[in-house]
Design a protein around this motif. Structure first.
Motif, PDB file in Angstrom:
ATOM      1  N   ALA A 248      31.923  -6.402 -54.133  1.00 17.30           N
ATOM      2  CA  ALA A 248      32.036  -7.515 -53.461  1.00 17.30           C
ATOM      3  C   ALA A 248      30.988  -8.543 -53.819  1.00 17.30           C
ATOM      4  CB  ALA A 248      32.031  -7.189 -52.011  1.00 17.30           C
ATOM      5  N   LEU A 249      29.866  -7.924 -53.958  1.00 10.93           N
ATOM      6  CA  LEU A 249      28.520  -8.810 -54.686  1.00 10.93           C
ATOM      7  C   LEU A 249      28.911  -9.201 -55.963  1.00 10.93           C
ATOM      8  CD1 LEU A 249      25.618  -6.544 -53.044  1.00 10.93           C
ATOM      9  CD2 LEU A 249      26.465  -8.887 -52.255  1.00 10.93           C
TER      10      LEU A 249
ATOM     11  N   LEU B 156      38.288 -16.065 -46.900  1.00  9.34           N
ATOM     12  CA  LEU B 156      37.297 -15.349 -47.527  1.00  9.34           C
ATOM     13  C   LEU B 156      38.125 -14.506 -48.653  1.00  9.34           C
ATOM     14  CD1 LEU B 156      35.857 -13.231 -44.317  1.00  9.34           C
ATOM     15  CD2 LEU B 156      34.608 -15.014 -46.043  1.00  9.34           C
ATOM     16  N   PRO B 157      37.323 -14.350 -49.872  1.00 10.03           N
ATOM     17  CA  PRO B 157      38.058 -13.674 -50.786  1.00 10.03           C
ATOM     18  C   PRO B 157      38.433 -12.137 -50.787  1.00 10.03           C
ATOM     19  CG  PRO B 157      35.896 -13.904 -51.468  1.00 10.03           C
ATOM     20  CD  PRO B 157      35.979 -14.772 -50.132  1.00 10.03           C
TER      21      PRO B 157
ATOM     22  N   PRO C 274      29.372 -13.531 -52.341  1.00 10.81           N
ATOM     23  CA  PRO C 274      29.822 -14.064 -50.965  1.00 10.81           C
ATOM     24  C   PRO C 274      28.806 -14.958 -50.460  1.00 10.81           C
ATOM     25  CG  PRO C 274      28.987 -11.800 -50.987  1.00 10.81           C
ATOM     26  CD  PRO C 274      29.333 -12.088 -52.164  1.00 10.81           C
ATOM     27  N   TRP C 275      27.498 -15.031 -51.079  1.00 11.75           N
ATOM     28  CA  TRP C 275      26.357 -16.011 -50.618  1.00 11.75           C
ATOM     29  C   TRP C 275      26.796 -17.426 -51.133  1.00 11.75           C
ATOM     30  CZ3 TRP C 275      25.931 -12.059 -54.528  1.00 11.75           C
ATOM     31  CH2 TRP C 275      25.571 -12.721 -55.699  1.00 11.75           C
ATOM     32  N   THR C 276      27.800 -17.487 -52.150  1.00 13.61           N
ATOM     33  CA  THR C 276      28.032 -19.018 -52.611  1.00 13.61           C
ATOM     34  C   THR C 276      29.296 -19.504 -51.647  1.00 13.61           C
ATOM     35  OG1 THR C 276      29.835 -18.072 -54.017  1.00 13.61           O
ATOM     36  CG2 THR C 276      27.500 -18.217 -54.757  1.00 13.61           C
ATOM     37  N   LEU C 277      29.694 -18.586 -50.745  1.00 12.61           N
ATOM     38  CA  LEU C 277      30.927 -19.127 -49.797  1.00 12.61           C
ATOM     39  C   LEU C 277      30.428 -19.908 -48.537  1.00 12.61           C
ATOM     40  CD1 LEU C 277      32.808 -15.598 -49.825  1.00 12.61           C
ATOM     41  CD2 LEU C 277      33.175 -17.550 -51.234  1.00 12.61           C
ATOM     42  N   ALA C 278      31.305 -20.746 -48.245  1.00 11.11           N
ATOM     43  CA  ALA C 278      31.205 -21.522 -46.886  1.00 11.11           C
ATOM     44  C   ALA C 278      31.230 -20.466 -45.789  1.00 11.11           C
ATOM     45  CB  ALA C 278      32.068 -22.724 -46.899  1.00 11.11           C
TER      46      ALA C 278
END
Length: 319
Positions: A208-209, A39-40, A214-218
């Motif tokens: 964060a958005l 996670l970033p 984050p919706w692009t992360l696995a």
């Protein structure tokens, strides 16, 4: 900034809270270390405070603790969230992506040094003394000894990451002074912790958005979610209840001493549960930290000075 005087000398209860807080925060470096691979940084920090806020809201509702609604107290919550969560969490998590966690924890252990300086400048009842400065120096030397001088090898590179960790330490120190106002406002520690992480969640959500998307992360694995749960529940929600309780009774200079004890807790937990060995350097470092805490507390050395003065007086009377 005289938000009410506090006890500058801690009793057994305060020392117990400080030790407990070091255990709770000691686990945060481990939890972040697990999560940072998947996670970033801003997502980790947002999830940390958002999950902690959810837990604390459930807790205060179950316990019947009222959350203040006034504009003044919520302005203070947002200020505390900025200084105690958003700035230091983001700087430390980003720093740990660039430098080793051992070096990050050493740089984080400069918090008491900044705390002594900031408290001297901004308060009337937590002034700097020679004993405090000597104690901070001893404690910092103890942290370096425990973690190992090899961790300092990274000081030659990753300058921005190191400055980020130092900036986090300064922000924590300023937060300790800023947070004294909640005692004057009459806000309970649990309500203060809830208000702070709620404000931090609101501040961090757009960052964060926008930055991490984050919706692009696995989807992370269960290990990452378990680490985030531990980070939120133990190292944030419960830790901040203890933090604000200790801040209200012991003051800003004393509460930031926890950064000296975090490496001690981490090593002892490793020995107890992970089968790690207790090295001679660990014992030497713990001894230096203990002497540093005694110097900052001041009572043991005051007793020795009184005995020495009394002994000298008795010797003169016999002459």
């Amino acid at each position: 900034m005289g938000e009410g005087a506090v006890n500058r000398v801690m009793g057994p209860l305060e020392w117990g809270f400080l030790a407990g807080l070091s255990v709770l925060w000691g686990g945060s470096f481990f939890f972040v270390g697990v999560a940072v691979g998947d996670l970033p940084p801003f997502t980790i920090v947002f999830l940390r405070v958002a999950l902690a806020a959810a837990v604390l809201h459930l807790a205060i509702r179950a316990l019947g603790v009222a959350l203040p609604r006034g504009r003044q107290v919520w302005t203070a919550f947002f200020g505390m969230g900025l200084l105690n969560n958003l700035i230091p969490f983001c700087l430390l998590v980003w720093g740990q992506t660039q430098i080793a966690s051992g070096l990050a924890s050493i740089l984080n252990a400069t918090t008491p040094l900044f705390g002594v300086l900031v408290a001297h400048l901004l308060t009337e009842d937590e002034r700097m003394t020679g004993g405090k400065l000597a104690g901070v120096a001893l404690g910092l030397a103890g942290v370096v000894t425990m973690i190992g001088p090899d961790a300092l090898d990274g000081l030659g590179g990753g300058v921005w990451a190191q400055l980020a960790c130092l900036g986090a330490a300064l922000s924590y120190a300023c937060a300790g002074i800023f947070g004294r106002r909640f005692r004057r406002m009459g806000v309970a520690p649990m309500a203060t912790a809830t208000g702070q992480v709620t404000a931090s969640t609101i501040l961090l959500a757009p960052l964060a958005l926008w930055i991490d998307r984050p919706w692009t992360l696995a989807m992370p694995g269960w290990e990452v979610w378990a680490a985030m749960a531990g980070l939120a529940v133990f190292s944030t929600a419960l830790a901040y209840i203890v933090y604000f309780r200790l801040l209200a009774s012991a003051g800003a200079t004393n509460v930031v001493l926890v950064t000296f004890l975090v490496p001690v807790s981490a090593i002892l937990l490793g020995v107890a549960f992970l089968g790690e060995r207790l090295e001679p350097s660990h014992l030497v470092g713990m001894g230096a930290i203990g002497l540093g805490l005694m110097a900052i507390d001041g009572r043991a050395f005051a007793v020795l000075r009184r005995r020495r003065t009394a002994g000298a007086g008795s010797a003169r009377s016999l002459q």
